[in-house]
Motif scaffolding. Structure first.
Motif, mmCIF file in Angstrom:
data_model
loop_
_atom_site.group_PDB
_atom_site.id
_atom_site.type_symbol
_atom_site.label_atom_id
_atom_site.label_comp_id
_atom_site.label_asym_id
_atom_site.label_seq_id
_atom_site.Cartn_x
_atom_site.Cartn_y
_atom_site.Cartn_z
ATOM 1 N N ASP A 80 0.813 -1.225 0.000
ATOM 2 C CA ASP A 80 0.000 0.000 0.000
ATOM 3 C C ASP A 80 0.845 1.274 0.000
ATOM 4 O OD1 ASP A 80 -2.160 -1.584 -0.045
ATOM 5 O OD2 ASP A 80 -2.771 -1.239 2.047
ATOM 6 N N VAL A 81 1.896 1.289 0.823
ATOM 7 C CA VAL A 81 2.717 2.513 0.929
ATOM 8 C C VAL A 81 3.339 2.841 -0.431
ATOM 9 C CG1 VAL A 81 4.515 3.630 2.333
ATOM 10 C CG2 VAL A 81 3.413 1.526 3.148
ATOM 11 N N THR A 82 3.888 1.809 -1.091
ATOM 12 C CA THR A 82 4.520 2.024 -2.393
ATOM 13 C C THR A 82 3.483 2.464 -3.419
ATOM 14 O OG1 THR A 82 5.966 0.174 -1.818
ATOM 15 C CG2 THR A 82 6.017 0.914 -4.104
ATOM 16 N N ALA A 83 2.332 1.777 -3.431
ATOM 17 C CA ALA A 83 1.292 2.100 -4.415
ATOM 18 C C ALA A 83 0.805 3.540 -4.214
ATOM 19 C CB ALA A 83 0.132 1.118 -4.284
ATOM 20 N N ASP A 84 0.626 3.967 -2.952
ATOM 21 C CA ASP A 84 0.163 5.334 -2.685
ATOM 22 C C ASP A 84 1.172 6.365 -3.169
ATOM 23 O OD1 ASP A 84 -2.125 4.422 -1.598
ATOM 24 O OD2 ASP A 84 -1.547 4.742 0.505
#
Ligand code: PMV
Length: 346
Positions: A80-84
């Motif tokens: 999630d952190v990378t995708a955001d």
């Protein structure tokens, strides 16, 4: 392929999908600390070598009907952190291009991710080149480096090959944005190698963004390191121009150790260095006593990169690889600029 980027100059394709490749870089004078978080403007200038190892290849494909961006990483879905972070970056690209279409991003990364080996630099440089192209932005190398900087500061340097300086620039906000870019640095007769010594390939405990914010806010040594860094930058440029690799390495090692000292003095301390890192530093010092012009630099992680003449690299790698804590050793030379490597036809 109707999109092309060579030596930092790109023409737009405006097609539905574009693939780009970029290489990590290792800073010899480091970036550590921002003066403007929103625009990713650094406190100090920095200077790195782009590597010829561990490329990231990223494909960005427009999906006009999609409700959101989809991010895939190494064949699976991204955390999630990378995708955001990637979605926020695509927002920047869409705002610049005046477009609204969402995209599928597929990134394949060959560097041990988040191990202090600048995986985010190659990742955001490749993404910037692919996204700029597919959204139809026509940017030169300097503008591409400014765009990549918005994803991850150090990524602006991976837009170019060889030795690259990121100018801190002046002012904040939009004015700062225009003046904070990367460009290749002229070098004399040099045949350098960076021997990358992996003591821990796992993810780093504290992300660099958080660690630099904390160092800036609490370390009494931070200001002193940043001031010394400006002088280091001028001296490093001179050493590279004169082809003086030994001096360049000496400047790189003191700059990196000063950065880690400023983190150790933060309250509470941030410590990326491990026993393994120190064992490598000791061995590098011993190599120098034996007449090998090798110097170490360490990013926000425990792994150590050792700058030396290419002719000494195999010997240095053998020495460092024999240390118990060292898991792998890789020899990198100066690598190429980020490039578009595929258009619509896969
Ligand atoms: O660009 P970031 O947020 O990954 O920060 C990189 C910071 C260092 O790697 C430690 C230094 C540098 O200049 O690359």
């Amino acid at each position: 392929m109707d999109g092309l980027m060579r030596a930092g100059v790109m023409t737009a394709t405006g097609g539905r999908g574009v693939t780009a490749r970029a290489y990590p870089n290792i800073a010899l004078v480091k970036y550590w600390g921002k003066r403007d978080e929103k625009w990713m403007l650094p406190v100090t200038g920095s200077l790195s070598m782009t590597l010829d190892l561990f490329p990231t290849t990223t494909r960005v494909e427009l999906v006009p009907d999609a409700a959101t961006d989809v991010v895939r990483f190494n064949g699976g879905s991204a955390e999630d952190v990378t995708a955001d972070r990637i979605r926020r970056f695509l927002e920047v690209v869409r705002a610049l291009a005046g477009r609204s279409a969402h995209a599928i991003v597929e990134s394949v990364n060959t560097v041990p991710t988040a191990a202090g080996l600048a995986s985010s630099a190659a990742g955001f440089a490749a993404l910037a080149v692919a996204a700029a192209s597919v959204y139809g932005l026509c940017l030169d190398g300097r503008a591409l480096s400014r765009l990549a900087r918005r994803g991850s500061g150090s990524a602006c340097r991976s837009v170019f090959g060889g030795f690259v300086q990121w100018h801190a620039g002046l002012a904040e906000g939009r004015m700062g944005d225009k003046t904070s870019y990367a460009e290749p640095v002229p070098v004399g007769a040099l045949d350098p190698a960076l021997v990358i010594t992996v003591v821990d390939p796992g993810p780093k405990r504290v992300p660099s963004r958080q660690a630099m914010r904390h160092t800036q806010a609490t370390s009494p040594l931070y200001g002193a390191w940043a001031r010394a860094g400006e002088a280091d930058l001028g001296e490093l440029r001179r050493a590279l121009r004169q082809g003086d690799l030994d001096r360049a390495g000496m400047i790189a090692e003191r700059n990196a150790l000063g950065m880690h000292a400023s983190m150790l003095a933060a309250r509470p301390a941030i410590r990326y260095l491990t026993g393994g890192s120190l064992a490598v530093l000791d061995r590098v010092a011993r190599l120098r006593e034996q007449g090998v012009p090798a110097h170490a630099t360490i990013d926000a992680g425990p792994n150590v990169a050792v700058l030396c003449p290419r002719q000494d690299a195999a010997g240095v790698a053998q020495e460092l690889g024999a240390i118990g804590d060292v898991q792998s050793v890789h020899i990198a030379g100066p690598g190429p600029a980020a490039t578009v490597c595929g258009g619509e036809d896969r």
